[in-house]
Design an enzyme around this catalytic site. Structure first.
Site, PDB file in Angstrom:
ATOM      1  N   LYS A  54      40.787  48.902  43.460  1.00 18.01           N
ATOM      2  CA  LYS A  54      39.614  48.020  43.410  1.00 18.01           C
ATOM      3  C   LYS A  54      39.564  47.115  44.634  1.00 18.01           C
ATOM      4  O   LYS A  54      38.518  46.933  45.256  1.00 18.01           O
ATOM      5  CB  LYS A  54      39.650  47.154  42.140  1.00 18.01           C
ATOM      6  CG  LYS A  54      39.248  47.896  40.894  1.00 18.01           C
ATOM      7  CD  LYS A  54      39.604  47.111  39.633  1.00 18.01           C
ATOM      8  CE  LYS A  54      39.326  47.947  38.389  1.00 18.01           C
ATOM      9  NZ  LYS A  54      39.931  47.415  37.172  1.00 18.01           N
ATOM     10  N   GLN A  98      42.149  42.329  34.447  1.00 24.52           N
ATOM     11  CA  GLN A  98      42.573  43.697  34.145  1.00 24.52           C
ATOM     12  C   GLN A  98      43.175  43.764  32.740  1.00 24.52           C
ATOM     13  O   GLN A  98      44.036  42.966  32.375  1.00 24.52           O
ATOM     14  CB  GLN A  98      43.603  44.153  35.202  1.00 24.52           C
ATOM     15  CG  GLN A  98      44.032  45.596  35.092  1.00 24.52           C
ATOM     16  CD  GLN A  98      42.933  46.605  35.410  1.00 24.52           C
ATOM     17  OE1 GLN A  98      42.014  46.324  36.172  1.00 24.52           O
ATOM     18  NE2 GLN A  98      43.018  47.769  34.805  1.00 24.52           N
ATOM     19  N   ASP A 121      32.653  42.985  34.398  1.00 24.57           N
ATOM     20  CA  ASP A 121      33.006  44.035  33.437  1.00 24.57           C
ATOM     21  C   ASP A 121      31.950  44.160  32.341  1.00 24.57           C
ATOM     22  O   ASP A 121      31.918  45.164  31.625  1.00 24.57           O
ATOM     23  CB  ASP A 121      34.338  43.691  32.748  1.00 24.57           C
ATOM     24  CG  ASP A 121      35.528  44.424  33.343  1.00 24.57           C
ATOM     25  OD1 ASP A 121      35.341  45.557  33.826  1.00 24.57           O
ATOM     26  OD2 ASP A 121      36.634  43.851  33.331  1.00 24.57           O
TER      27      ASP A 121
HETATM   28  N1  GUN Z   1      41.608  48.523  32.245  1.00 25.13           N
HETATM   29  C1  GUN Z   1      41.233  49.827  32.296  1.00 25.13           C
HETATM   30  N2  GUN Z   1      39.915  49.923  32.605  1.00 25.13           N
HETATM   31  C2  GUN Z   1      39.454  48.666  32.747  1.00 25.13           C
HETATM   32  C3  GUN Z   1      38.177  48.129  33.067  1.00 25.13           C
HETATM   33  O1  GUN Z   1      37.180  48.821  33.276  1.00 25.13           O
HETATM   34  N3  GUN Z   1      38.115  46.771  33.126  1.00 25.13           N
HETATM   35  C4  GUN Z   1      39.192  45.982  32.881  1.00 25.13           C
HETATM   36  N4  GUN Z   1      39.022  44.667  32.955  1.00 25.13           N
HETATM   37  N5  GUN Z   1      40.390  46.452  32.582  1.00 25.13           N
HETATM   38  C5  GUN Z   1      40.511  47.787  32.512  1.00 25.13           C
END
Ligand code: GUN
Length: 297
Positions: A54, A98, A121
């Site tokens: 990311k 995350q 998100d």
């Molecule tokens: N962990 C796995 N996929 C995601 C996601 O799309 N967002 C977040 N915040 N954590 C994750």
């Protein structure tokens, strides 16, 4: 029928380029650079990989990336204090915590502490409610990516029968809301649905997000349907190795479908591209600038 393969890798590169072009113009015209803060608590190896990826893609798109890596023993209060700090920081337009978080932290409490306008998100209860009532919101990245691919392939989705297999808050439920917003007739099914195959066979658009490797087979697919496979499952091969498969059994589904997303290389690459798109959207909204076209729901 030979299915058209929807190339998520190529399409995500196109989306990322659109984001990059918008960011370049925003920085040149307004002196604003979108910023994304990613918070990782603990050392989960899979999360490490996601967070690194990311950060890299954020910088490639011309945006600022702020990574906050906290020890696994970080208290909930400390994490909430960081969220408060990021909410107030004008250079941060998007905040992503995350998941999963360590067991001693209440994930819902933390997610709902994020400023909804910075919730890239789309997990905050306000954004869930806004999406559910058809109002402007931040939309979860994976279903947004699926919607973009479907719009790109079909043009209008109006009137099509869509079946979403899976009822998670992260994919299934928001996916159903988005398809409803595009005037599909939507059914949400799941692993306990009675005669799931028959329900799926009614679908012009079949979205598989059930989290069970290769559960959806060709006999679930109507001739010519579009199949979007959200699943990413690592399974053991007879040779003692592992490989990634989706929630769909690819060969049998592809034999029936009009179009299908592969795993890997389908939905997966779209998720980070949509995270970048959401960060740009959050930044534009926070400055009262027009929303980037083609990058929102
Ligand atoms: N962990 C796995 N996929 C995601 C996601 O799309 N967002 C977040 N915040 N954590 C994750």
């Amino acid at each position: 029928m030979t299915a058209h393969i929807i190339d998520g890798k190529a399409f995500s590169a196109k989306v990322q380029q659109m984001v990059t072009d918008h960011v370049t113009a925003m920085t040149a015209d307004h002196g604003i650079t979108p910023g994304l803060a990613v918070v990782l608590v603990g050392e989960d190896p899979a999360s490490e990989v996601y967070v690194r990826s990311k950060g890299k893609r954020t910088v490639e798109a011309g945006m600022n990336s702020y990574e906050h890596r906290l020890d696994a023993t970080t208290s909930q209060a400390e994490l909430l204090a960081l969220i408060d700090h990021l909410n107030a920081d004008q250079s941060v337009h998007g905040i992503l915590v995350q998941l999963p978080l360590p067991d001693h932290i209440d994930s819902a409490l933390v997610i709902n502490a994020i400023d909804p306008a910075k919730d890239v998100d789309g997990f905050h209860i306000s954004n869930v409610g806004l999406l559910g009532t058809g109002q402007k919101s931040m939309v979860p990245c994976t279903p947004l990516g699926c919607l973009m691919m479907l719009r790109d392939h079909h043009g209008s989705l109006s009137g099509l029968n869509a079946v979403v297999v899976g009822r998670s808050n992260i994919v299934g439920k928001p996916m159903a809301q988005l398809l409803l917003g595009d005037s599909c007739t939507v059914t949400i099914a799941h692993s306990r649905s009675k005669d799931l195959a028959a329900i799926c066979r009614s679908a012009d658009i079949l979205v598989a997000a059930v989290g069970r490797p290769e559960m959806i087979t060709g006999d679930f697919v109507k001739e010519g349907a579009t199949v979007i496979d959200v699943g990413i499952n690592r399974i053991a091969t007879p040779e003692g190795k592992t490989r990634l498969v989706g929630d769909c059994h690819y060969d049998s589904c592809a034999a029936k479908a009009g179009a299908i997303t592969p795993v890997p290389g389908g939905v997966g690459p779209m998720t980070i591209a949509c995270l970048l798109a959401n960060t740009l959207t959050a930044c534009a909204r926070s400055h009262g600038l027009p929303e980037p076209e083609g990058l929102t729901a």
